[in-house]
Design a protein around this motif. Sequence first.
Motif, PDB file in Angstrom:
ATOM      1  N   PHE A  11       0.835  -1.201   0.000  1.00 56.83           N
ATOM      2  CA  PHE A  11       0.000   0.000   0.000  1.00 56.83           C
ATOM      3  C   PHE A  11       0.875   1.258   0.000  1.00 56.83           C
ATOM      4  O   PHE A  11       0.618   2.206  -0.754  1.00 56.83           O
ATOM      5  N   VAL A  12       1.903   1.271   0.836  1.00 59.30           N
ATOM      6  CA  VAL A  12       2.812   2.421   0.905  1.00 59.30           C
ATOM      7  C   VAL A  12       3.494   2.631  -0.454  1.00 59.30           C
ATOM      8  O   VAL A  12       3.587   3.767  -0.946  1.00 59.30           O
ATOM      9  N   LEU A  13       3.947   1.544  -1.070  1.00 61.25           N
ATOM     10  CA  LEU A  13       4.568   1.659  -2.400  1.00 61.25           C
ATOM     11  C   LEU A  13       3.587   2.216  -3.423  1.00 61.25           C
ATOM     12  O   LEU A  13       3.964   3.025  -4.276  1.00 61.25           O
ATOM     13  N   TRP A  14       2.333   1.788  -3.350  1.00 66.72           N
ATOM     14  CA  TRP A  14       1.308   2.269  -4.281  1.00 66.72           C
ATOM     15  C   TRP A  14       1.079   3.772  -4.089  1.00 66.72           C
ATOM     16  O   TRP A  14       0.989   4.528  -5.063  1.00 66.72           O
ATOM     17  N   VAL A  15       1.004   4.227  -2.834  1.00 62.71           N
ATOM     18  CA  VAL A  15       0.823   5.652  -2.553  1.00 62.71           C
ATOM     19  C   VAL A  15       2.021   6.449  -3.084  1.00 62.71           C
ATOM     20  O   VAL A  15       1.852   7.517  -3.696  1.00 62.71           O
ATOM     21  N   ILE A  16       3.223   5.931  -2.881  1.00 61.15           N
ATOM     22  CA  ILE A  16       4.425   6.601  -3.391  1.00 61.15           C
ATOM     23  C   ILE A  16       4.385   6.663  -4.915  1.00 61.15           C
ATOM     24  O   ILE A  16       4.691   7.699  -5.517  1.00 61.15           O
ATOM     25  N   TYR A  17       3.989   5.575  -5.547  1.00 62.76           N
ATOM     26  CA  TYR A  17       3.868   5.545  -7.008  1.00 62.76           C
ATOM     27  C   TYR A  17       2.893   6.611  -7.497  1.00 62.76           C
ATOM     28  O   TYR A  17       3.186   7.357  -8.444  1.00 62.76           O
ATOM     29  N   LEU A  18       1.720   6.699  -6.846  1.00 64.18           N
ATOM     30  CA  LEU A  18       0.737   7.708  -7.246  1.00 64.18           C
ATOM     31  C   LEU A  18       1.317   9.117  -7.111  1.00 64.18           C
ATOM     32  O   LEU A  18       1.111   9.968  -7.981  1.00 64.18           O
ATOM     33  N   ALA A  19       2.033   9.363  -6.029  1.00 61.51           N
ATOM     34  CA  ALA A  19       2.654  10.670  -5.833  1.00 61.51           C
ATOM     35  C   ALA A  19       3.718  10.935  -6.896  1.00 61.51           C
ATOM     36  O   ALA A  19       3.826  12.049  -7.424  1.00 61.51           O
ATOM     37  N   ASN A  20       4.487   9.903  -7.224  1.00 59.22           N
ATOM     38  CA  ASN A  20       5.560  10.064  -8.211  1.00 59.22           C
ATOM     39  C   ASN A  20       5.023  10.415  -9.601  1.00 59.22           C
ATOM     40  O   ASN A  20       5.660  11.161 -10.339  1.00 59.22           O
ATOM     41  N   ILE A  21       3.860   9.875  -9.950  1.00 55.05           N
ATOM     42  CA  ILE A  21       3.302  10.166 -11.276  1.00 55.05           C
ATOM     43  C   ILE A  21       2.341  11.346 -11.255  1.00 55.05           C
ATOM     44  O   ILE A  21       1.760  11.702 -12.280  1.00 55.05           O
ATOM     45  N   GLY A  22       2.162  11.953 -10.078  1.00 52.58           N
ATOM     46  CA  GLY A  22       1.307  13.125  -9.970  1.00 52.58           C
ATOM     47  C   GLY A  22      -0.177  12.812  -9.965  1.00 52.58           C
ATOM     48  O   GLY A  22      -0.999  13.681 -10.239  1.00 52.58           O
ATOM     49  N   GLN A  23      -0.518  11.590  -9.654  1.00 53.53           N
ATOM     50  CA  GLN A  23      -1.918  11.148  -9.628  1.00 53.53           C
ATOM     51  C   GLN A  23      -2.590  11.643  -8.350  1.00 53.53           C
ATOM     52  O   GLN A  23      -2.002  11.587  -7.277  1.00 53.53           O
ATOM     53  N   SER A  24      -3.830  12.082  -8.461  1.00 53.14           N
ATOM     54  CA  SER A  24      -4.582  12.508  -7.295  1.00 53.14           C
ATOM     55  C   SER A  24      -5.179  11.291  -6.594  1.00 53.14           C
ATOM     56  O   SER A  24      -5.474  10.283  -7.223  1.00 53.14           O
ATOM     57  N   HIS A  25      -5.326  11.401  -5.292  1.00 56.72           N
ATOM     58  CA  HIS A  25      -5.916  10.325  -4.498  1.00 56.72           C
ATOM     59  C   HIS A  25      -6.576  10.966  -3.285  1.00 56.72           C
ATOM     60  O   HIS A  25      -6.169  12.046  -2.836  1.00 56.72           O
ATOM     61  N   ILE A  26      -7.570  10.300  -2.741  1.00 57.23           N
ATOM     62  CA  ILE A  26      -8.294  10.838  -1.581  1.00 57.23           C
ATOM     63  C   ILE A  26      -7.358  11.100  -0.397  1.00 57.23           C
ATOM     64  O   ILE A  26      -7.551  12.050   0.356  1.00 57.23           O
ATOM     65  N   LEU A  27      -6.323  10.281  -0.225  1.00 55.59           N
ATOM     66  CA  LEU A  27      -5.357  10.517   0.859  1.00 55.59           C
ATOM     67  C   LEU A  27      -4.630  11.844   0.676  1.00 55.59           C
ATOM     68  O   LEU A  27      -4.393  12.570   1.640  1.00 55.59           O
ATOM     69  N   PHE A  28      -4.285  12.157  -0.574  1.00 54.57           N
ATOM     70  CA  PHE A  28      -3.591  13.417  -0.847  1.00 54.57           C
ATOM     71  C   PHE A  28      -4.538  14.596  -0.623  1.00 54.57           C
ATOM     72  O   PHE A  28      -4.124  15.649  -0.131  1.00 54.57           O
ATOM     73  N   GLN A  29      -5.809  14.413  -0.980  1.00 52.74           N
ATOM     74  CA  GLN A  29      -6.799  15.469  -0.779  1.00 52.74           C
ATOM     75  C   GLN A  29      -7.014  15.710   0.715  1.00 52.74           C
ATOM     76  O   GLN A  29      -7.112  16.857   1.163  1.00 52.74           O
ATOM     77  N   TRP A  30      -7.073  14.617   1.498  1.00 57.39           N
ATOM     78  CA  TRP A  30      -7.218  14.748   2.942  1.00 57.39           C
ATOM     79  C   TRP A  30      -6.016  15.478   3.530  1.00 57.39           C
ATOM     80  O   TRP A  30      -6.163  16.377   4.356  1.00 57.39           O
ATOM     81  N   ALA A  31      -4.819  15.088   3.095  1.00 53.63           N
ATOM     82  CA  ALA A  31      -3.599  15.710   3.619  1.00 53.63           C
ATOM     83  C   ALA A  31      -3.568  17.196   3.312  1.00 53.63           C
ATOM     84  O   ALA A  31      -3.162  18.003   4.155  1.00 53.63           O
ATOM     85  N   ALA A  32      -4.016  17.566   2.112  1.00 56.05           N
ATOM     86  CA  ALA A  32      -4.019  18.978   1.723  1.00 56.05           C
ATOM     87  C   ALA A  32      -5.065  19.779   2.507  1.00 56.05           C
ATOM     88  O   ALA A  32      -4.851  20.951   2.801  1.00 56.05           O
ATOM     89  N   ALA A  33      -6.178  19.141   2.853  1.00 55.73           N
ATOM     90  CA  ALA A  33      -7.268  19.837   3.537  1.00 55.73           C
ATOM     91  C   ALA A  33      -7.095  19.889   5.051  1.00 55.73           C
ATOM     92  O   ALA A  33      -7.752  20.681   5.722  1.00 55.73           O
ATOM     93  N   THR A  34      -6.220  19.065   5.602  1.00 58.75           N
ATOM     94  CA  THR A  34      -6.026  18.969   7.046  1.00 58.75           C
ATOM     95  C   THR A  34      -4.775  19.738   7.453  1.00 58.75           C
ATOM     96  O   THR A  34      -3.723  19.577   6.832  1.00 58.75           O
ATOM     97  N   PRO A  35      -4.891  20.585   8.488  1.00 62.13           N
ATOM     98  CA  PRO A  35      -3.677  21.269   8.963  1.00 62.13           C
ATOM     99  C   PRO A  35      -2.593  20.243   9.334  1.00 62.13           C
ATOM    100  O   PRO A  35      -2.868  19.298  10.082  1.00 62.13           O
ATOM    101  N   TYR A  36      -1.415  20.419   8.795  1.00 61.84           N
ATOM    102  CA  TYR A  36      -0.288  19.505   8.993  1.00 61.84           C
ATOM    103  C   TYR A  36      -0.604  18.080   8.527  1.00 61.84           C
ATOM    104  O   TYR A  36       0.027  17.126   8.966  1.00 61.84           O
ATOM    105  N   GLY A  37      -1.576  17.941   7.652  1.00 61.93           N
ATOM    106  CA  GLY A  37      -2.010  16.619   7.176  1.00 61.93           C
ATOM    107  C   GLY A  37      -0.896  15.825   6.521  1.00 61.93           C
ATOM    108  O   GLY A  37      -0.766  14.620   6.762  1.00 61.93           O
TER     109      GLY A  37
END
Length: 132
Positions: A11-37
């Motif tokens: 799962f961690v590798l998949w999240v890193i892969y999504l970040a590396n290719i610039g893909q959006s994901h609900i985890l990234f949206q949560w992190a952006a919307a949450t203070p210090y997310g």
Amino acid sequence: MAIFTVAFFGFVLWVIYLANIGQSHILFQWAAATPYGDKLGHLFIFGFLTFIANISLKLKTVSFGRVTIYLGTLLVSIFVLAEEFSQSYFPTRTMDIEDVIADAIGILLFTGISHLVGNRVNRQPILLTEQT
């Protein structure tokens, strides 16, 4: 537990892969919307990975001179440092020292939790005997 650890690492590798290719994901949206997310995400994801790696490896340790460290903690630390430094090769990522600090805090915190759980599990039970 080892299968769960491998699955979570996947799962961690998949999240890193999504970040590396610039893909959006609900985890990234949560992190952006949450203070210090983003920092909390780093702390808990890599901290939890450290905890389950330590437990899966039965709290095996390695020694470097007088320094002893859990093998799971060492492996996750090496992985995290490699992943953070690799970000400089991806235009969609930026290496951030604050991420490394959040990773380190998570790794240290969950290493401590691993130690506490290990001590609790390995504690000898108190035998109560009846006196007649």
